[in-house]
Write a protein that holds these residues in place. Structure first.
Motif, PDB file in Angstrom:
ATOM      1  N   ARG A 201       0.833  -1.206   0.000  1.00 49.69           N
ATOM      2  CA  ARG A 201       0.000   0.000   0.000  1.00 49.69           C
ATOM      3  C   ARG A 201       0.865   1.253   0.000  1.00 49.69           C
ATOM      4  O   ARG A 201       1.848   1.337   0.740  1.00 49.69           O
ATOM      5  CB  ARG A 201      -0.893   0.033   1.231  1.00 49.69           C
ATOM      6  CG  ARG A 201      -2.044  -0.902   1.205  1.00 49.69           C
ATOM      7  CD  ARG A 201      -2.955  -0.678   2.410  1.00 49.69           C
ATOM      8  NE  ARG A 201      -2.278  -0.889   3.674  1.00 49.69           N
ATOM      9  CZ  ARG A 201      -2.206  -2.054   4.293  1.00 49.69           C
ATOM     10  NH1 ARG A 201      -2.758  -3.112   3.760  1.00 49.69           N
ATOM     11  NH2 ARG A 201      -1.583  -2.164   5.437  1.00 49.69           N
ATOM     12  N   PHE A 202       0.464   2.206  -0.801  1.00 50.10           N
ATOM     13  CA  PHE A 202       1.080   3.527  -0.814  1.00 50.10           C
ATOM     14  C   PHE A 202       0.010   4.527  -0.395  1.00 50.10           C
ATOM     15  O   PHE A 202      -1.055   4.588  -1.011  1.00 50.10           O
ATOM     16  CB  PHE A 202       1.591   3.884  -2.211  1.00 50.10           C
ATOM     17  CG  PHE A 202       2.671   2.974  -2.720  1.00 50.10           C
ATOM     18  CD1 PHE A 202       3.999   3.218  -2.409  1.00 50.10           C
ATOM     19  CD2 PHE A 202       2.364   1.888  -3.518  1.00 50.10           C
ATOM     20  CE1 PHE A 202       5.002   2.384  -2.876  1.00 50.10           C
ATOM     21  CE2 PHE A 202       3.350   1.046  -3.993  1.00 50.10           C
ATOM     22  CZ  PHE A 202       4.676   1.298  -3.675  1.00 50.10           C
TER      23      PHE A 202
ATOM     24  N   ALA B 188      -2.137   4.301  -3.847  1.00 46.84           N
ATOM     25  CA  ALA B 188      -2.003   3.175  -4.777  1.00 46.84           C
ATOM     26  C   ALA B 188      -1.877   1.891  -3.972  1.00 46.84           C
ATOM     27  O   ALA B 188      -1.505   1.901  -2.796  1.00 46.84           O
ATOM     28  CB  ALA B 188      -0.785   3.356  -5.673  1.00 46.84           C
ATOM     29  N   SER B 189      -2.181   0.777  -4.612  1.00 45.07           N
ATOM     30  CA  SER B 189      -2.122  -0.521  -3.952  1.00 45.07           C
ATOM     31  C   SER B 189      -1.821  -1.596  -4.986  1.00 45.07           C
ATOM     32  O   SER B 189      -2.358  -1.558  -6.091  1.00 45.07           O
ATOM     33  CB  SER B 189      -3.464  -0.784  -3.264  1.00 45.07           C
ATOM     34  OG  SER B 189      -3.537  -2.082  -2.791  1.00 45.07           O
TER      35      SER B 189
ATOM     36  N   SER C   7       4.847  -5.287   7.437  1.00 50.54           N
ATOM     37  CA  SER C   7       6.195  -4.721   7.405  1.00 50.54           C
ATOM     38  C   SER C   7       6.240  -3.441   8.229  1.00 50.54           C
ATOM     39  O   SER C   7       5.203  -2.867   8.569  1.00 50.54           O
ATOM     40  CB  SER C   7       6.595  -4.396   5.959  1.00 50.54           C
ATOM     41  OG  SER C   7       5.878  -3.261   5.499  1.00 50.54           O
ATOM     42  N   GLN C   8       7.444  -2.998   8.504  1.00 53.13           N
ATOM     43  CA  GLN C   8       7.573  -1.681   9.084  1.00 53.13           C
ATOM     44  C   GLN C   8       7.221  -0.680   7.980  1.00 53.13           C
ATOM     45  O   GLN C   8       7.409  -0.964   6.807  1.00 53.13           O
ATOM     46  CB  GLN C   8       8.982  -1.434   9.645  1.00 53.13           C
ATOM     47  CG  GLN C   8      10.065  -1.252   8.608  1.00 53.13           C
ATOM     48  CD  GLN C   8      10.785  -2.532   8.250  1.00 53.13           C
ATOM     49  OE1 GLN C   8      10.204  -3.602   8.248  1.00 53.13           O
ATOM     50  NE2 GLN C   8      12.055  -2.429   7.914  1.00 53.13           N
ATOM     51  N   GLY C   9       6.673   0.447   8.348  1.00 51.46           N
ATOM     52  CA  GLY C   9       6.313   1.448   7.347  1.00 51.46           C
ATOM     53  C   GLY C   9       7.516   2.280   6.952  1.00 51.46           C
ATOM     54  O   GLY C   9       8.438   2.478   7.722  1.00 51.46           O
TER      55      GLY C   9
END
Length: 192
Positions: A75-76, A93-94, A183-185
């Protein structure tokens, strides 16, 4: 005097055992190895390159080997920072992919949902390596107001078991714990 020596010895042995067992245990997670955004100095949409590493839980590995599907999402989000109140975040966005194991052919399959592309791999490590690699992905055009404020692009990846189609949405989550990996961002400041 003898009791304190025994207590110290037991404490040292216990601490040594604790360090030995925790330092060798594999941590189940998604690690961002590399994340890069670039636009070649031109006013064109950003391009992302991303590399992730995976440490699957036993539950996810068993689920995959027993016919389950794992859903992977990158994911953005655009984040507008605010000094006085909460930050505003908006999905930008994804990319959604699925990972499956076919027991008859003994192959792992990665399917990218937005493009319909699929790849077959003979082992899980190769499939996860491909799943976690995103090369030169063109992001959608940025909104016009993005450079007028303190704005960043936030990226995060998840890997989770796909919910069966036969159950109503969210019903399986009522009866089981969350087995997703996150995940870590990564926060990337957008500057003109």
């Amino acid at each position: 005097m003898k009791n304190s020596w025994w207590m110290r010895s037991l404490c040292i042995i216990f601490l040594g055992w604790l360090l030995a067992t925790t330092s060798f245990a594999a941590e189940e997670k998604i690690t961002v190895r590399d994340f890069t955004l670039y636009n070649n100095g031109q006013n064109i949409p950003l391009t992302a390159t991303l590399h992730l590493d995976y440490q699957l839980t036993d539950y996810l590995r068993d689920s995959l080997l027993n016919g389950g599907t794992l859903t992977h999402e990158v994911r953005f989000n655009l984040v507008w920072h605010n000094d006085w109140w909460f930050n505003k975040s908006e999905k930008f966005a994804s990319i959604i992919s699925e990972l499956k194991y076919h027991s008859l052919s003994r192959h792992y399959q990665v399917v990218r949902k937005d493009t319909g592309e699929h790849w077959n791999f003979s082992n899980l490590a190769s499939a996860l390596n491909h799943l976690g690699s995103l090369e030169n992905y063109k992001l959608p055009p940025l909104p016009t107001n993005v450079y007028q404020a303190n704005t960043s692009l936030f990226m995060e990846a998840t890997l989770s078991p796909k919910e069966p189609d036969s159950l109503p949405l969210g019903l399986s989550n009522l009866f089981s714990e969350d087995h997703s990996l996150v995940s870590q961002g990564v926060l990337w400041a957008l500057t003109p």
